[in-house]
Design a protein around this motif. Sequence first.
Motif, PDB file in Angstrom:
ATOM      1  N   GLU A 128      56.786   9.054  24.331  1.00 22.35           N
ATOM      2  CA  GLU A 128      56.207   9.238  25.614  1.00 22.35           C
ATOM      3  C   GLU A 128      55.744   9.300  27.211  1.00 22.35           C
ATOM      4  O   GLU A 128      56.164  10.777  27.642  1.00 22.35           O
ATOM      5  CB  GLU A 128      54.926  10.039  24.910  1.00 22.35           C
ATOM      6  N   ARG A 129      55.476   8.204  27.545  1.00 27.34           N
ATOM      7  CA  ARG A 129      55.233   7.674  28.460  1.00 27.34           C
ATOM      8  C   ARG A 129      56.869   7.725  29.247  1.00 27.34           C
ATOM      9  O   ARG A 129      57.900   7.398  28.857  1.00 27.34           O
ATOM     10  CB  ARG A 129      55.037   6.010  28.788  1.00 27.34           C
ATOM     11  N   ALA A 130      56.748   8.030  30.558  1.00 24.22           N
ATOM     12  CA  ALA A 130      57.454   7.931  31.836  1.00 24.22           C
ATOM     13  C   ALA A 130      58.748   6.830  31.041  1.00 24.22           C
ATOM     14  O   ALA A 130      58.041   5.478  31.276  1.00 24.22           O
ATOM     15  CB  ALA A 130      57.228   7.918  33.175  1.00 24.22           C
ATOM     16  N   TYR A 131      60.082   7.213  31.462  1.00 25.25           N
ATOM     17  CA  TYR A 131      61.372   5.345  30.890  1.00 25.25           C
ATOM     18  C   TYR A 131      60.428   5.218  29.372  1.00 25.25           C
ATOM     19  O   TYR A 131      61.109   4.232  29.357  1.00 25.25           O
ATOM     20  CB  TYR A 131      60.495   4.643  31.848  1.00 25.25           C
ATOM     21  N   GLY A 132      59.700   6.140  28.416  1.00 23.40           N
ATOM     22  CA  GLY A 132      59.338   5.859  27.326  1.00 23.40           C
ATOM     23  C   GLY A 132      60.800   5.312  26.118  1.00 23.40           C
ATOM     24  O   GLY A 132      60.115   4.094  25.658  1.00 23.40           O
ATOM     25  N   ARG A 133      62.003   5.302  26.660  1.00 21.87           N
ATOM     26  CA  ARG A 133      62.762   4.543  25.905  1.00 21.87           C
ATOM     27  C   ARG A 133      63.129   3.334  25.947  1.00 21.87           C
ATOM     28  O   ARG A 133      63.223   2.715  24.833  1.00 21.87           O
ATOM     29  CB  ARG A 133      63.896   6.348  26.048  1.00 21.87           C
TER      30      ARG A 133
END
Length: 265
Positions: free
Chosen positions: A227-232
């Motif tokens: 769920e963070r930025a750039y999480g994927r």
Amino acid sequence: MSYTRTTVRWVARVGYGARGLVYLTVGALAINAAMEFEEARDVRGAMQEISTQAGGQIALFGLAAGLLAYSLWRLVQTTLDVDEHGWKPGGLAVRIGLLVSSVMHASLAYGCMQIAMRLAGNGGKPVQRAVERTLDWPFGPWLVVAGGLIVGGAGVAHIHKGATGGFRRWFEAPAWAMRWIDPISRFGLTARGLLFMGIAAFVIYAALTLDASEARGIEGVMIWVQERAYGRILLGILGLGVMAFGLYSVIEAFVRRVGLGRVSR
């Protein structure tokens, strides 16, 4: 004594292999989640996935036996001190960690059997449930904090072992093999260490806030990363690291020095 040494070696090697297969599956599911916008899953989620495959039930029974073997090996390491950690504070800390690992993998073996026998549901957050129950005990929050610190300490130990190459002292492999074993092991140990530190942080936060819903296990930490930025991207890297730890465990099944230390002499 020779028969005992042989039995211990086989128990340990089967256990390492089973642990490796579990983490290979968890890592693969994490990579798939990163690519397909699905939620990451933990060890029990990996077992659920295995159960849906052809021959999955038989595979789970075998995996449960392997995890139980690993639990027994950890118990042998703890009680007989076969790796000669000793009784000094540092050595005792390692042996306590090995005992916790023994209990944890025995629990995973039991969960694996439940899934194989269709006795367990898909949902479940074992870390959250354990924290919720413990918070109701006398001094419950302090016990949860202590548990979080133990998990966090294990995480730091994994990262330290990966950074320093401490695992090498237990490996009996030729130099050409260690050239590719070394980076895989370092990456895998670091990834698992970070996972453990994440679990520890959420567990301790749950104790401080007296809110068991804040506790997270492997699945929860991975979803948080997702769920963070750039999480994927981060989840994909973490998934590769978890798979590397699975490979590290499979490698241990073949090349780790396993014996009975002073007991065997």
